[in-house]
Design a protein around this motif. Structure first.
Motif, PDB file in Angstrom:
ATOM      1  N   SER A 155     -17.548   9.961 -67.942  1.00  0.00           N
ATOM      2  CA  SER A 155     -18.361  10.134 -69.432  1.00  0.00           C
ATOM      3  C   SER A 155     -18.626   8.435 -69.510  1.00  0.00           C
ATOM      4  O   SER A 155     -19.948   8.215 -70.028  1.00  0.00           O
ATOM      5  N   HIS A 156     -17.607   7.488 -69.294  1.00  0.00           N
ATOM      6  CA  HIS A 156     -18.032   6.233 -69.365  1.00  0.00           C
ATOM      7  C   HIS A 156     -19.094   5.728 -68.540  1.00  0.00           C
ATOM      8  O   HIS A 156     -20.138   4.757 -69.129  1.00  0.00           O
ATOM      9  N   VAL A 157     -19.212   6.106 -67.214  1.00  0.00           N
ATOM     10  CA  VAL A 157     -20.355   5.793 -66.499  1.00  0.00           C
ATOM     11  C   VAL A 157     -21.626   6.390 -66.775  1.00  0.00           C
ATOM     12  O   VAL A 157     -22.345   5.592 -66.937  1.00  0.00           O
ATOM     13  N   GLU A 158     -21.655   7.539 -66.932  1.00  0.00           N
ATOM     14  CA  GLU A 158     -22.825   8.203 -67.116  1.00  0.00           C
ATOM     15  C   GLU A 158     -23.475   7.930 -68.656  1.00  0.00           C
ATOM     16  O   GLU A 158     -24.876   7.902 -68.710  1.00  0.00           O
ATOM     17  N   GLN A 159     -22.739   7.558 -69.451  1.00  0.00           N
ATOM     18  CA  GLN A 159     -22.998   7.056 -70.677  1.00  0.00           C
ATOM     19  C   GLN A 159     -23.517   5.635 -71.022  1.00  0.00           C
ATOM     20  O   GLN A 159     -23.846   5.101 -72.061  1.00  0.00           O
ATOM     21  N   GLY A 160     -23.097   4.952 -69.954  1.00  0.00           N
ATOM     22  CA  GLY A 160     -23.353   3.464 -70.185  1.00  0.00           C
ATOM     23  C   GLY A 160     -24.255   2.608 -69.465  1.00  0.00           C
ATOM     24  O   GLY A 160     -25.217   3.419 -68.958  1.00  0.00           O
ATOM     25  N   HIS A 161     -24.645   1.477 -69.840  1.00  0.00           N
ATOM     26  CA  HIS A 161     -25.547   0.684 -69.288  1.00  0.00           C
ATOM     27  C   HIS A 161     -24.786  -0.631 -68.839  1.00  0.00           C
ATOM     28  O   HIS A 161     -24.151  -1.118 -69.780  1.00  0.00           O
ATOM     29  N   PHE A 162     -24.905  -1.053 -67.713  1.00  0.00           N
ATOM     30  CA  PHE A 162     -23.983  -2.028 -67.271  1.00  0.00           C
ATOM     31  C   PHE A 162     -25.050  -2.974 -66.523  1.00  0.00           C
ATOM     32  O   PHE A 162     -25.903  -2.928 -65.714  1.00  0.00           O
ATOM     33  N   ARG A 163     -24.703  -4.378 -66.846  1.00  0.00           N
ATOM     34  CA  ARG A 163     -25.630  -5.319 -65.879  1.00  0.00           C
ATOM     35  C   ARG A 163     -24.782  -5.877 -64.751  1.00  0.00           C
ATOM     36  O   ARG A 163     -25.366  -5.860 -63.584  1.00  0.00           O
ATOM     37  N   LEU A 164     -23.702  -5.812 -64.521  1.00  0.00           N
ATOM     38  CA  LEU A 164     -22.609  -6.124 -63.447  1.00  0.00           C
ATOM     39  C   LEU A 164     -21.949  -5.152 -63.090  1.00  0.00           C
ATOM     40  O   LEU A 164     -21.179  -4.349 -63.994  1.00  0.00           O
ATOM     41  N   LEU A 165     -21.681  -4.912 -61.654  1.00  0.00           N
ATOM     42  CA  LEU A 165     -20.726  -4.264 -61.063  1.00  0.00           C
ATOM     43  C   LEU A 165     -19.335  -4.517 -61.538  1.00  0.00           C
ATOM     44  O   LEU A 165     -18.368  -3.661 -61.653  1.00  0.00           O
ATOM     45  N   GLU A 166     -19.082  -5.894 -61.682  1.00  0.00           N
ATOM     46  CA  GLU A 166     -17.923  -6.462 -62.072  1.00  0.00           C
ATOM     47  C   GLU A 166     -17.490  -5.723 -63.579  1.00  0.00           C
ATOM     48  O   GLU A 166     -16.356  -5.319 -63.682  1.00  0.00           O
ATOM     49  N   LYS A 167     -18.677  -5.606 -64.374  1.00  0.00           N
ATOM     50  CA  LYS A 167     -18.314  -5.076 -65.770  1.00  0.00           C
ATOM     51  C   LYS A 167     -17.688  -3.791 -65.884  1.00  0.00           C
ATOM     52  O   LYS A 167     -16.878  -3.129 -66.265  1.00  0.00           O
ATOM     53  N   LEU A 168     -18.525  -3.008 -64.941  1.00  0.00           N
ATOM     54  CA  LEU A 168     -18.425  -1.357 -64.838  1.00  0.00           C
ATOM     55  C   LEU A 168     -17.064  -1.344 -64.180  1.00  0.00           C
ATOM     56  O   LEU A 168     -16.273  -0.315 -64.767  1.00  0.00           O
ATOM     57  N   CYS A 169     -16.594  -2.025 -63.090  1.00  0.00           N
ATOM     58  CA  CYS A 169     -15.316  -1.921 -62.556  1.00  0.00           C
ATOM     59  C   CYS A 169     -14.187  -2.311 -63.334  1.00  0.00           C
ATOM     60  O   CYS A 169     -13.461  -1.591 -63.450  1.00  0.00           O
ATOM     61  N   ALA A 170     -14.314  -3.432 -64.122  1.00  0.00           N
ATOM     62  CA  ALA A 170     -13.190  -3.720 -65.107  1.00  0.00           C
ATOM     63  C   ALA A 170     -13.076  -2.744 -66.388  1.00  0.00           C
ATOM     64  O   ALA A 170     -12.067  -2.572 -66.648  1.00  0.00           O
ATOM     65  N   ASP A 171     -14.293  -2.044 -66.858  1.00  0.00           N
ATOM     66  CA  ASP A 171     -14.156  -1.067 -67.656  1.00  0.00           C
ATOM     67  C   ASP A 171     -13.262   0.256 -67.039  1.00  0.00           C
ATOM     68  O   ASP A 171     -12.456   0.741 -68.009  1.00  0.00           O
ATOM     69  N   LEU A 172     -13.458   0.527 -65.933  1.00  0.00           N
ATOM     70  CA  LEU A 172     -13.039   1.611 -65.357  1.00  0.00           C
ATOM     71  C   LEU A 172     -11.443   1.418 -65.189  1.00  0.00           C
ATOM     72  O   LEU A 172     -10.537   2.242 -65.217  1.00  0.00           O
ATOM     73  N   LEU A 173     -11.190   0.242 -64.784  1.00  0.00           N
ATOM     74  CA  LEU A 173      -9.742  -0.359 -64.500  1.00  0.00           C
ATOM     75  C   LEU A 173      -8.960  -0.055 -65.965  1.00  0.00           C
ATOM     76  O   LEU A 173      -7.662   0.376 -65.790  1.00  0.00           O
ATOM     77  N   GLN A 174      -9.591  -0.599 -67.003  1.00  0.00           N
ATOM     78  CA  GLN A 174      -8.976  -0.406 -68.264  1.00  0.00           C
ATOM     79  C   GLN A 174      -8.785   1.000 -68.776  1.00  0.00           C
ATOM     80  O   GLN A 174      -7.711   1.341 -69.237  1.00  0.00           O
TER      81      GLN A 174
END
Length: 136
Positions: free
Chosen positions: A79-98
């Motif tokens: 859900s987070h990935v498909e609904q999101g907009h991310f500039r950096l892989l680092e941000k997406l990765c950090a969000d998923l880790l959280q």
């Protein structure tokens, strides 16, 4: 005839290390990047996760209520990935880790996010982040 439930009797003579749940090659699409084309068109990402938690009670009781529900975690990630907009892989990765570490039973986790075809002559580019529960 042997009793199958005897096979899962509590282990004796050793201590059980935390369980490792591995989610392999979760393929999703999202907006990732900062170039004009990347901002307007979803791209593929591939997510791999390793999640450790203490599973000894679940092993002994053979009970899904005592096990970490990786399906719930995976659905939150999707859900987070498909609904999101991310500039950096680092941000997406950090969000998923959280998201993973928000589950209190998780002791540690590692998340890798691959962006296929991000570089012209490479299969993919990836970022990996890991975290572990602070000792109290």
């Amino acid at each position: 005839m042997s009793n199958v439930s005897n096979l899962a009797a509590p282990a004796r003579g050793f201590s059980l290390e935390p369980a490792l749940i591995t989610i392999t090659n979760l393929r999703l699409r999202t907006y990732i990047g900062f170039n004009q084309e990347e901002l307007s068109k979803q791209q593929d990402v591939v997510i791999n996760a390793e999640i450790r938690y203490q599973a000894s009670q679940a092993c002994e009781a053979d009970s899904e209520q005592l096990a970490l529900n990786y399906k719930v975690i995976t659905k939150a990630m999707i859900s987070h990935v498909e609904q999101g907009h991310f500039r950096l892989l680092e941000k997406l990765c950090a969000d998923l880790l959280q998201l993973v570490m928000d589950e209190p039973r998780v002791l540690s986790a590692s998340i890798t996010v691959d962006k296929p075809h991000a570089l012209r002559f490479a299969d993919s580019v990836s970022v990996t982040l890991a975290g572990k529960r602070d000792r109290e």
